[in-house]
Design a protein around this motif. Sequence first.
Motif, PDB file in Angstrom:
ATOM      1  N   SER A  14       0.849  -1.407  -0.041  1.00  0.00           N
ATOM      2  CA  SER A  14      -0.048  -0.061  -0.078  1.00  0.00           C
ATOM      3  C   SER A  14       1.088   1.135   0.146  1.00  0.00           C
ATOM      4  O   SER A  14       0.519   2.337  -0.428  1.00  0.00           O
ATOM      5  N   GLY A  17       2.185   3.590  -3.409  1.00  0.00           N
ATOM      6  CA  GLY A  17       1.323   4.663  -3.918  1.00  0.00           C
ATOM      7  C   GLY A  17       0.802   4.151  -5.379  1.00  0.00           C
ATOM      8  O   GLY A  17       0.298   5.006  -6.228  1.00  0.00           O
ATOM      9  N   GLU A  18       0.623   3.025  -5.701  1.00  0.00           N
ATOM     10  CA  GLU A  18       0.049   2.450  -6.773  1.00  0.00           C
ATOM     11  C   GLU A  18      -1.432   2.356  -6.644  1.00  0.00           C
ATOM     12  O   GLU A  18      -1.948   1.568  -5.490  1.00  0.00           O
ATOM     13  N   LYS A  19      -2.362   2.505  -7.613  1.00  0.00           N
ATOM     14  CA  LYS A  19      -3.898   2.367  -7.282  1.00  0.00           C
ATOM     15  C   LYS A  19      -4.102   0.730  -7.588  1.00  0.00           C
ATOM     16  O   LYS A  19      -5.002   0.286  -7.025  1.00  0.00           O
ATOM     17  N   LYS A  20      -3.298   0.230  -8.651  1.00  0.00           N
ATOM     18  CA  LYS A  20      -3.538  -0.993  -8.845  1.00  0.00           C
ATOM     19  C   LYS A  20      -2.276  -1.734  -8.785  1.00  0.00           C
ATOM     20  O   LYS A  20      -1.436  -1.664  -9.374  1.00  0.00           O
ATOM     21  N   THR A  22      -0.084  -4.665  -9.835  1.00  0.00           N
ATOM     22  CA  THR A  22       0.076  -5.815 -11.270  1.00  0.00           C
ATOM     23  C   THR A  22       1.127  -6.752 -10.596  1.00  0.00           C
ATOM     24  O   THR A  22       1.870  -6.486  -9.773  1.00  0.00           O
TER      25      THR A  22
END
Length: 114
Positions: A14, A17-20, A22
């Motif tokens: 978390s 800082g990535e929204k998704k 992968t």
Amino acid sequence: GNTWGLITELDKLSLLGEKKITKEIVKKYFDDLPTLDVFDALNGIREARGVGARLAILEELFSRSQDPGMIFNMMAASPYSTVKQKIEFADYDVAVKSGKMDYEEVLLSVCLGK
């Protein structure tokens, strides 16, 4: 079976800082993470002169999802422990097994008490 480790790793992800998240991001995250030699870390705790240095190493072990029970047992079984230290570890072991303390508290106490 290691929910604490899972939660710790999810907390770390978390912070990316990535929204998704992968597969590529996870692969990069693990590739960028230097390996941690637990034996070197435990020797570092034993040899460190300052409380801050010992706490930093302990935090690194915890942040890398190392099992606190394993860390405790490795420290307690160390051939470098004095008789006095072995007795202290035995007392801590009783405290953990009787529910008075948990391994994280014991390790913190050991690092603060040197």
